[in-house]
Design a protein around this motif. Structure first.
Motif, mmCIF file in Angstrom:
data_model
loop_
_atom_site.group_PDB
_atom_site.id
_atom_site.type_symbol
_atom_site.label_atom_id
_atom_site.label_comp_id
_atom_site.label_asym_id
_atom_site.label_seq_id
_atom_site.Cartn_x
_atom_site.Cartn_y
_atom_site.Cartn_z
ATOM 1 N N THR A 8 7.694 -5.594 3.557
ATOM 2 C CA THR A 8 6.386 -4.406 3.257
ATOM 3 C C THR A 8 5.500 -4.497 4.508
ATOM 4 N N ARG A 161 3.584 6.689 -11.380
ATOM 5 C CA ARG A 161 2.588 5.985 -10.435
ATOM 6 C C ARG A 161 1.540 5.151 -11.196
ATOM 7 N N THR A 168 -3.114 -4.290 -7.828
ATOM 8 C CA THR A 168 -2.699 -3.312 -6.625
ATOM 9 C C THR A 168 -3.574 -2.004 -6.909
ATOM 10 N N VAL A 171 1.080 1.649 -7.407
ATOM 11 C CA VAL A 171 2.594 1.519 -7.133
ATOM 12 C C VAL A 171 3.577 2.492 -8.024
ATOM 13 N N ARG A 195 7.202 -3.342 -6.667
ATOM 14 C CA ARG A 195 5.967 -4.065 -6.460
ATOM 15 C C ARG A 195 5.957 -4.529 -4.880
ATOM 16 N N LYS A 200 -1.262 -4.597 -1.394
ATOM 17 C CA LYS A 200 -2.178 -4.427 -2.597
ATOM 18 C C LYS A 200 -3.435 -3.748 -2.486
ATOM 19 N N TRP A 203 -1.667 2.133 -1.301
ATOM 20 C CA TRP A 203 -1.103 2.806 -2.382
ATOM 21 C C TRP A 203 0.045 4.323 -2.011
#
Length: 311
Positions: A8, A161, A168, A171, A195, A200, A203
């Motif tokens: 990520t 979403r 978070t 997501v 995830r 976090k 978005w």
């Protein structure tokens, strides 16, 4: 082929990998709506032999919008007033089982002590043609960016979403239903979540889904963050999903606000914002991306097709 091993990355890291477009995008021109702005459009689509765009039409100092259908003549888009309008934001449109599925975001207001927004829902309409669209479903409270697509076996893929899951911002979720008739608020809420796509404090969401030749799903979306000065940054992104195995490619930025002509912003914090509307795939591994810009304008740009390498 799908590269399955990736980590990520933040928006800023993805931007370092991004190669800006060689030729800047162009502004779409709208008329017939007074001094209201038209933005957060769909990609153009054919309906009954004519090319249409659905757009969010709104006063500069307001969040209360309506979705209007436009047709084009001499590079100017004008309203098709014999078609219905909807008191919604951020239109999206697709076809499922030979019917149009139109969606948008409905705002809810508290009138006391002053009129203010208290929440929103994604609402869906469907019909054999644009004249006969009827309300068929509403999403969960305060969830935008719900998207549907027909899969290669006739089942229905749903992208969700949700906000605030385990700390978070927001997501993306995905699930499969046997048919459109199984769509419900509960089915959307229960969509299993990805995830590992965003940090976090960042978005994103899905904006438009493309069924690829091999049955994979090409997802056009956005990735976003707020900086230390409370400025919003929204970029167009894409990834590819195998709907059967849930394997997916890494998120990739495919356009930024600086790829388009400068223009006004609805608010100072929206200067660096584009919102993916739709993508028209073309021969030669090219595509035309349509976006809303800074919550005031609509633009398009020719880019490399982000999905062709996965087919």
């Amino acid at each position: 082929m799908m590269k399955l091993e990736w980590i990520t990355k933040t928006c800023k890291e993805l931007l370092l990998e991004y190669q800006p477009a060689a030729v800047k995008g162009k502004k779409l021109h709208f008329a017939g709506v007074g001094d209201r702005d038209v933005y957060n459009i769909t990609a153009p689509f054919f309906n009954e032999g004519e090319l249409y765009i659905a757009g969010r039409v709104e006063e500069r100092n307001s969040e209360e919008s309506e979705i209007v259908f436009f047709t084009c003549k001499d590079e100017v888009w004008t309203p098709k007033w014999d078609l219905p309008k909807f008191q919604l934001q951020d239109p999206f449109i697709t076809r499922i089982n030979g019917e149009w599925i139109l969606g948008g975001v409905a705002l809810y207001f508290d009138e006391e002590p002053v009129r203010s927004i208290i929440g929103w829902k994604t609402v869906l309409y469907r019909g054999r043609n644009l004249h006969e669209l009827v309300h068929v479903a509403s999403g969960p409270w305060n969830m935008k960016d719900i998207r549907l697509t027909e899969l290669s076996d006739g089942s229905i893929g749903i992208f969700s979403r949700p906000f605030g899951v385990e700390g978070t911002r927001a997501v993306i979720g995905f699930s499969i239903l046997d048919s459109f008739e199984e769509l419900s608020e509960t089915a959307i809420i229960k969509a299993p979540l990805f995830r590992d796509q965003f940090l976090k404090d960042e978005w994103g969401g899905a904006n438009e889904i493309h069924l690829l030749k091999n049955g994979f799903l090409g997802v056009l979306g956005h990735i976003s963050y707020t900086d230390e000065e409370d400025q919003l940054h929204y970029h167009a992104m894409s990834f590819v999903l195998n709907p059967k195995t849930r394997e997916k490619s890494a998120v990739k930025i495919i356009a930024t606000r600086s790829d388009f002509p400068e223009g006004p912003a609805k608010r100072p914090d929206l200067v660096d914002v584009i919102f993916s509307g739709g993508l028209i795939r073309e021969p030669g591994n090219r595509a035309v991306l349509y976006v809303g810009a800074s919550d005031t304008e609509a633009h398009y740009i020719n880019i490399e097709d982000p999905f062709s390498e996965f087919e």
